[in-house]
Design a protein around this motif. Structure first.
Motif, PDB file in Angstrom:
ATOM      1  N   VAL A 286      19.620  -7.011   4.998  1.00  0.00           N
ATOM      2  CA  VAL A 286      19.988  -8.381   4.628  1.00  0.00           C
ATOM      3  C   VAL A 286      20.173  -9.241   5.872  1.00  0.00           C
ATOM      4  O   VAL A 286      19.585 -10.327   6.006  1.00  0.00           O
ATOM      5  CB  VAL A 286      21.265  -8.382   3.763  1.00  0.00           C
ATOM      6  CG1 VAL A 286      21.713  -9.822   3.490  1.00  0.00           C
ATOM      7  CG2 VAL A 286      21.015  -7.646   2.445  1.00  0.00           C
ATOM      8  N   ALA A 287      20.977  -8.759   6.795  1.00  0.00           N
ATOM      9  CA  ALA A 287      21.254  -9.542   8.003  1.00  0.00           C
ATOM     10  C   ALA A 287      19.993  -9.764   8.826  1.00  0.00           C
ATOM     11  O   ALA A 287      19.765 -10.872   9.345  1.00  0.00           O
ATOM     12  CB  ALA A 287      22.312  -8.825   8.845  1.00  0.00           C
ATOM     13  N   ARG A 288      19.172  -8.732   8.939  1.00  0.00           N
ATOM     14  CA  ARG A 288      17.957  -8.848   9.751  1.00  0.00           C
ATOM     15  C   ARG A 288      16.955  -9.796   9.103  1.00  0.00           C
ATOM     16  O   ARG A 288      16.288 -10.572   9.793  1.00  0.00           O
ATOM     17  CB  ARG A 288      17.343  -7.467   9.934  1.00  0.00           C
ATOM     18  CG  ARG A 288      16.121  -7.435  10.817  1.00  0.00           C
ATOM     19  CD  ARG A 288      16.465  -7.714  12.255  1.00  0.00           C
ATOM     20  NE  ARG A 288      15.264  -7.581  13.084  1.00  0.00           N
ATOM     21  CZ  ARG A 288      14.882  -8.466  13.988  1.00  0.00           C
ATOM     22  NH1 ARG A 288      15.619  -9.541  14.213  1.00  0.00           N
ATOM     23  NH2 ARG A 288      13.794  -8.276  14.690  1.00  0.00           N
ATOM     24  N   THR A 289      16.847  -9.766   7.777  1.00  0.00           N
ATOM     25  CA  THR A 289      15.944 -10.696   7.096  1.00  0.00           C
ATOM     26  C   THR A 289      16.392 -12.135   7.313  1.00  0.00           C
ATOM     27  O   THR A 289      15.584 -13.030   7.589  1.00  0.00           O
ATOM     28  CB  THR A 289      15.884 -10.392   5.587  1.00  0.00           C
ATOM     29  OG1 THR A 289      15.443  -9.046   5.385  1.00  0.00           O
ATOM     30  CG2 THR A 289      14.918 -11.339   4.884  1.00  0.00           C
ATOM     31  N   ARG A 290      17.689 -12.375   7.195  1.00  0.00           N
ATOM     32  CA  ARG A 290      18.220 -13.719   7.444  1.00  0.00           C
ATOM     33  C   ARG A 290      17.932 -14.160   8.875  1.00  0.00           C
ATOM     34  O   ARG A 290      17.572 -15.311   9.139  1.00  0.00           O
ATOM     35  CB  ARG A 290      19.721 -13.737   7.173  1.00  0.00           C
ATOM     36  CG  ARG A 290      20.096 -13.590   5.710  1.00  0.00           C
ATOM     37  CD  ARG A 290      19.802 -14.855   4.945  1.00  0.00           C
ATOM     38  NE  ARG A 290      20.081 -14.704   3.516  1.00  0.00           N
ATOM     39  CZ  ARG A 290      19.821 -15.635   2.621  1.00  0.00           C
ATOM     40  NH1 ARG A 290      19.270 -16.785   2.998  1.00  0.00           N
ATOM     41  NH2 ARG A 290      20.085 -15.433   1.344  1.00  0.00           N
TER      42      ARG A 290
ATOM     43  N   GLY B 293      16.165 -16.900   4.245  1.00  0.00           N
ATOM     44  CA  GLY B 293      15.826 -15.848   3.291  1.00  0.00           C
ATOM     45  C   GLY B 293      14.363 -15.949   2.891  1.00  0.00           C
ATOM     46  O   GLY B 293      13.599 -16.763   3.430  1.00  0.00           O
ATOM     47  N   VAL B 294      13.962 -15.134   1.925  1.00  0.00           N
ATOM     48  CA  VAL B 294      12.562 -15.089   1.483  1.00  0.00           C
ATOM     49  C   VAL B 294      12.456 -15.477   0.017  1.00  0.00           C
ATOM     50  O   VAL B 294      13.427 -15.429  -0.733  1.00  0.00           O
ATOM     51  CB  VAL B 294      11.951 -13.685   1.691  1.00  0.00           C
ATOM     52  CG1 VAL B 294      11.888 -13.334   3.175  1.00  0.00           C
ATOM     53  CG2 VAL B 294      12.744 -12.623   0.927  1.00  0.00           C
ATOM     54  N   ASP B 295      11.261 -15.867  -0.374  1.00  0.00           N
ATOM     55  CA  ASP B 295      11.018 -16.254  -1.764  1.00  0.00           C
ATOM     56  C   ASP B 295      10.828 -15.049  -2.688  1.00  0.00           C
ATOM     57  O   ASP B 295      11.090 -15.146  -3.889  1.00  0.00           O
ATOM     58  CB  ASP B 295       9.758 -17.126  -1.857  1.00  0.00           C
ATOM     59  CG  ASP B 295       9.887 -18.425  -1.091  1.00  0.00           C
ATOM     60  OD1 ASP B 295      10.980 -19.004  -1.094  1.00  0.00           O
ATOM     61  OD2 ASP B 295       8.884 -18.850  -0.475  1.00  0.00           O
ATOM     62  N   LEU B 296      10.362 -13.942  -2.116  1.00  0.00           N
ATOM     63  CA  LEU B 296       9.958 -12.809  -2.943  1.00  0.00           C
ATOM     64  C   LEU B 296      10.291 -11.511  -2.234  1.00  0.00           C
ATOM     65  O   LEU B 296      10.045 -11.369  -1.030  1.00  0.00           O
ATOM     66  CB  LEU B 296       8.441 -12.896  -3.200  1.00  0.00           C
ATOM     67  CG  LEU B 296       7.786 -11.924  -4.170  1.00  0.00           C
ATOM     68  CD1 LEU B 296       8.337 -12.079  -5.573  1.00  0.00           C
ATOM     69  CD2 LEU B 296       6.264 -12.138  -4.179  1.00  0.00           C
TER      70      LEU B 296
ATOM     71  N   PHE C  93      19.374  -1.292  -4.423  1.00  0.00           N
ATOM     72  CA  PHE C  93      18.445  -2.280  -4.970  1.00  0.00           C
ATOM     73  C   PHE C  93      19.030  -3.690  -4.999  1.00  0.00           C
ATOM     74  O   PHE C  93      18.384  -4.665  -4.601  1.00  0.00           O
ATOM     75  CB  PHE C  93      18.013  -1.865  -6.382  1.00  0.00           C
ATOM     76  CG  PHE C  93      17.128  -2.869  -7.066  1.00  0.00           C
ATOM     77  CD1 PHE C  93      15.793  -2.965  -6.732  1.00  0.00           C
ATOM     78  CD2 PHE C  93      17.642  -3.721  -8.037  1.00  0.00           C
ATOM     79  CE1 PHE C  93      14.967  -3.894  -7.348  1.00  0.00           C
ATOM     80  CE2 PHE C  93      16.828  -4.665  -8.657  1.00  0.00           C
ATOM     81  CZ  PHE C  93      15.490  -4.747  -8.310  1.00  0.00           C
ATOM     82  N   PHE C  94      20.264  -3.824  -5.469  1.00  0.00           N
ATOM     83  CA  PHE C  94      20.825  -5.161  -5.646  1.00  0.00           C
ATOM     84  C   PHE C  94      21.167  -5.843  -4.324  1.00  0.00           C
ATOM     85  O   PHE C  94      21.406  -7.062  -4.304  1.00  0.00           O
ATOM     86  CB  PHE C  94      22.055  -5.114  -6.559  1.00  0.00           C
ATOM     87  CG  PHE C  94      21.704  -4.852  -7.997  1.00  0.00           C
ATOM     88  CD1 PHE C  94      20.922  -5.738  -8.719  1.00  0.00           C
ATOM     89  CD2 PHE C  94      22.159  -3.703  -8.630  1.00  0.00           C
ATOM     90  CE1 PHE C  94      20.589  -5.497 -10.038  1.00  0.00           C
ATOM     91  CE2 PHE C  94      21.832  -3.449  -9.956  1.00  0.00           C
ATOM     92  CZ  PHE C  94      21.051  -4.349 -10.665  1.00  0.00           C
ATOM     93  N   ARG C  95      21.182  -5.099  -3.220  1.00  0.00           N
ATOM     94  CA  ARG C  95      21.371  -5.736  -1.919  1.00  0.00           C
ATOM     95  C   ARG C  95      20.252  -6.724  -1.617  1.00  0.00           C
ATOM     96  O   ARG C  95      20.449  -7.691  -0.865  1.00  0.00           O
ATOM     97  CB  ARG C  95      21.463  -4.681  -0.810  1.00  0.00           C
ATOM     98  CG  ARG C  95      22.814  -3.995  -0.731  1.00  0.00           C
ATOM     99  CD  ARG C  95      22.889  -3.007   0.419  1.00  0.00           C
ATOM    100  NE  ARG C  95      22.513  -3.564   1.709  1.00  0.00           N
ATOM    101  CZ  ARG C  95      23.312  -4.329   2.459  1.00  0.00           C
ATOM    102  NH1 ARG C  95      24.523  -4.655   2.023  1.00  0.00           N
ATOM    103  NH2 ARG C  95      22.894  -4.773   3.615  1.00  0.00           N
ATOM    104  N   HIS C  96      19.083  -6.501  -2.209  1.00  0.00           N
ATOM    105  CA  HIS C  96      17.961  -7.412  -1.960  1.00  0.00           C
ATOM    106  C   HIS C  96      18.242  -8.828  -2.448  1.00  0.00           C
ATOM    107  O   HIS C  96      17.621  -9.785  -1.976  1.00  0.00           O
ATOM    108  CB  HIS C  96      16.688  -6.888  -2.623  1.00  0.00           C
ATOM    109  CG  HIS C  96      16.243  -5.540  -2.126  1.00  0.00           C
ATOM    110  ND1 HIS C  96      16.397  -5.139  -0.820  1.00  0.00           N
ATOM    111  CD2 HIS C  96      15.641  -4.503  -2.765  1.00  0.00           C
ATOM    112  CE1 HIS C  96      15.924  -3.918  -0.672  1.00  0.00           C
ATOM    113  NE2 HIS C  96      15.459  -3.510  -1.830  1.00  0.00           N
ATOM    114  N   LEU C  97      19.159  -8.980  -3.385  1.00  0.00           N
ATOM    115  CA  LEU C  97      19.516 -10.326  -3.830  1.00  0.00           C
ATOM    116  C   LEU C  97      20.057 -11.154  -2.669  1.00  0.00           C
ATOM    117  O   LEU C  97      19.929 -12.386  -2.658  1.00  0.00           O
ATOM    118  CB  LEU C  97      20.554 -10.256  -4.949  1.00  0.00           C
ATOM    119  CG  LEU C  97      20.085  -9.649  -6.279  1.00  0.00           C
ATOM    120  CD1 LEU C  97      21.279  -9.380  -7.184  1.00  0.00           C
ATOM    121  CD2 LEU C  97      19.090 -10.575  -6.972  1.00  0.00           C
ATOM    122  N   GLY C  98      20.642 -10.491  -1.692  1.00  0.00           N
ATOM    123  CA  GLY C  98      21.224 -11.187  -0.553  1.00  0.00           C
ATOM    124  C   GLY C  98      20.218 -11.731   0.433  1.00  0.00           C
ATOM    125  O   GLY C  98      20.602 -12.453   1.367  1.00  0.00           O
TER     126      GLY C  98
END
Length: 331
Positions: free
Chosen positions: A201-205, A212-215, A225-230
């Motif tokens: 999450v932190a690295r994607t941000r 964040g990302v659209d997809l 799995f639900f961490r991807h919501l972040g």
């Protein structure tokens, strides 16, 4: 002729390379001399006996082949002996049946290939078919401009990276090793995350300057799995297209409502949605054949085996160490 059958489901040892009678050619069929075979997860599921769309035993677990027309039925028109063709079990009445030196199939099930298309590359296109649907059919109302690909070095993962870049998206991929990182970057990934050592999450941000990302495209599932919501930008979507680590146990609505500021969506995807959409399914494959013919995609082949080495091919598949697609060639 030689074919691969599973009499009792199990591990790679369940794959029996054996003599079988040649196929019978019906009036509306074509006979294909197979040259190359794809090795993928549906094959493993049939081998293991756990596929939801399991063919009857003894089962031939192969789902993709490419080769040349060897004979045509009396009622077949506009197809000639010697033409290059691709056959996917997605276009047959049941899954499997493609691990064989010769295969008889309905003429309207095959895809004719341009002569310049390499048969090894062609047998990888089922992954691109899935990847195109994930990128183009599973998002929100607006086309995604950025994507996080979980497992960017696999067969479908590398296809996703290439097609996303072709569509102009920013692509971030998760990998487990420097070797897989280099491979994903060679496919076109803009950013890499080592999911075992870094906070996804932190690295994607960080890589998206906080947006964040659209997809998010995830085939793992499991407790994270639900961490991807972040990692989602506004109106973003997380797509689950498999659950190799099992299903998450948290309350989905509770997890989603933690991110109301971006109005997140979760979608479950299976290519079986196209089982009763022949035109949609085949149109995607024709699009992928076109990309292959004009050189805008180039499948990454991880390893090559002979059909008689099918057990070794499945051992590599089970290991998760393949970079790209595993294929086999006839002996």
């Amino acid at each position: 002729m030689k074919a691969v059958l599973v009499h009792r489901p199990g591990g790679p040892e369940a794959l029996q390379y054996q003599d079988v009678p040649p196929p019978q050619l019906g009036d509306s069929d074509v006979l294909i001399r197979a040259e190359t075979f794809g090795v993928g997860q549906p094959d493993k599921l049939i081998r293991s006996g756990v596929y939801k769309w399991m063919p009857p035993l003894p089962a031939n677990p192969g789902n993709d082949l490419a080769g040349r027309i060897e004979a045509i039925g009396s009622g077949v028109r506009d197809i000639k002996v010697g033409q290059k063709v691709l056959l996917s079990a997605r276009d047959l009445h049941q899954r499997g049946g493609c691990y064989a030196e010769q295969v008889a199939a309905p003429a309207d099930a095959i895809h004719l290939l341009p002569e310049q298309v390499d048969l090894e590359d062609a047998v990888c296109l089922a992954n691109y078919q899935v990847a195109w649907a994930l990128l183009n059919e599973c998002g929100a109302a607006r086309p995604p401009k950025s994507v996080l690909v979980i497992g960017a070095a696999g067969g479908v993962g590398s296809s996703l990276v290439q097609l996303a870049k072709l569509a102009g998206m920013t692509v971030i991929g998760t990998v487990s090793s420097p070797e897989k990182s280099a491979f994903a970057k060679s496919m076109g990934a803009d950013g890499i995350i080592y999911y075992r050592d870094e906070d996804v999450v932190a690295r994607t941000r960080e890589l998206t300057e906080g947006r964040g990302v659209d997809l998010v495209l995830d085939h793992v599932g499991g407790p994270d799995f639900f961490r991807h919501l972040g990692v989602l930008d506004k109106w973003g979507t997380v797509v689950s297209y498999n659950a190799f680590d099992g299903l998450p146990t948290q309350n989905m609505m509770e997890e989603m409502r933690k991110h109301l500021d971006v109005c997140p969506a979760i979608r479950c995807f299976s290519f079986h949605i196209y089982d009763h959409d022949r035109d949609g399914r085949r149109n995607i494959m024709r699009r992928m054949i076109g990309h292959l013919a004009d050189g805008t995609i180039k499948p990454a082949i991880s390893a090559r085996f002979r059909l008689s080495e099918v057990r070794q091919a499945h051992e590599l598949l089970d290991s998760g160490k393949a970079l790209g697609k595993i294929i086999m060639r006839r002996d």
